[in-house]
Design an enzyme around this catalytic site. Structure first.
Site, short mmCIF file in Angstrom:
data_model
loop_
_atom_site.label_atom_id
_atom_site.label_comp_id
_atom_site.label_asym_id
_atom_site.label_seq_id
_atom_site.Cartn_x
_atom_site.Cartn_y
_atom_site.Cartn_z
N HIS A 227 2.52 -9.35 4.47
CA HIS A 227 1.14 -9.71 4.14
C HIS A 227 1.13 -10.88 3.15
CE1 HIS A 227 -1.28 -6.84 6.28
NE2 HIS A 227 -0.71 -5.79 5.73
N HIS B 52 6.66 -4.65 5.73
CA HIS B 52 5.27 -4.84 6.16
C HIS B 52 4.43 -5.42 5.04
CE1 HIS B 52 1.44 -3.80 8.20
NE2 HIS B 52 1.05 -3.48 6.97
N GLU B 53 4.54 -4.84 3.83
CA GLU B 53 3.71 -5.29 2.72
C GLU B 53 4.08 -6.69 2.27
OE1 GLU B 53 1.10 -3.80 1.97
OE2 GLU B 53 1.49 -1.94 3.05
N GLU C 135 -2.83 -6.94 10.23
CA GLU C 135 -1.94 -5.79 10.23
C GLU C 135 -0.86 -5.93 11.30
OE1 GLU C 135 -1.67 -3.07 8.20
OE2 GLU C 135 -3.04 -4.19 6.94
#
Length: 270
Positions: free
Chosen positions: A139, A135-136, A198
């Site tokens: 980004h 997920h990070e 997100e």
């Protein structure tokens, strides 16, 4: 005349500052290039590490490095599959475990990742950690940092335009317009923009963890544990930068088959 000029400049800024991101295929607002953003990001990362306790030589630290490498390799493999292998040439991957009780992790532009020790009881295993790191990293791959900086700049430009457009009105009227613009742009634009970032990172992250050889279904279990940890959250979704726990988990469940399908096409990391 002044209003028309500002509106024209505003339109030119929007047209000239859109760039297509190779991993999402979308045109996004972006005033900041990687060559401008990355050096500052790397400097901030090094400064943070110098001011915090980095955990090394432990099983947890090794796990963070192992999962980080697999997510990095998955990102490279996915972008090669998309015909965009050069996209990551300026990335400088690094993965550090930091002694901090906060349940958090983050990735700065350019691939600089920090995992706080406080999130490990929630990740529980490699798949949970892969959910977080995927997920990070997503980004960073989707240039969300640059997009948010650009959106904030555009919000400021809009405020200047509003101030010029209402220059002939009374001070009390101008204040009402300014307050309405501030609330409207935050709730109507900036917060949904952050929530969409997100959700996009969730989608890309699922794909990366699947390519890295992890079961994307485990992301549902991780976010369910996060929801239980936070008590379900108390901020209304429309006022939050993140989707609600229920929305996020439902979206992830729906995206799992697509992540698996892409991983089958691209191939998983051995």
């Amino acid at each position: 005349m002044k209003k028309h000029l500002i509106s024209g400049l505003f339109a030119v800024v929007l047209v000239c500052s859109c760039a297509t991101n190779p991993i999402t295929g979308k045109q996004n607002l972006n005033f900041v290039s990687n060559s401008e953003l990355f050096p500052s990001s790397f400097q901030q990362y090094n400064q943070f590490l110098s001011e915090n306790k980095v955990i090394t030589g432990t099983a947890d630290a090794k796990r963070v490095e192992t999962v980080g490498y697999k997510i990095k390799a998955a990102a490279e493999k996915y972008l090669t599959y998309l015909g965009q292998s050069q996209y990551l040439k300026d990335y400088r991957w690094e993965y550090k475990l930091v002694d901090n009780k906060e349940v958090n992790a983050w990735c700065l532009p350019g691939g600089k990742i920090v995992v706080y020790s406080g999130i490990l009881p929630v990740t529980q295993n490699e798949s949970g950690l892969a959910t977080v790191m995927g997920h990070e990293v997503s980004h960073a791959l989707a240039n969300h940092g640059a997009q948010r900086m650009s959106a904030a700049q555009l919000q400021q430009i809009g405020g200047v335009a509003l101030d010029a457009a209402t220059s002939g009105k009374s001070e009390s009227t101008r204040q009402i317009f300014a307050q309405a613009y501030g609330l409207g742009s935050e709730v109507g634009v900036m917060l949904p923009f952050s929530r969409s970032n997100e959700s996009e990172a969730d989608k890309i992250g699922l794909t990366l963890m699947a390519i890295a050889g992890y079961n994307p279904d485990d992301a549902v279990a991780f976010w369910s544990r996060m929801s239980a940890k936070s008590g379900g959250g108390s901020t209304p979704e429309f006022m939050s930068t993140h989707p609600s726990d229920a929305t996020r988990i439902a979206n992830i469940k729906a995206l799992v088959p697509e992540a698996r399908a892409i991983a089958l096409k691209v191939g998983t990391i051995k």
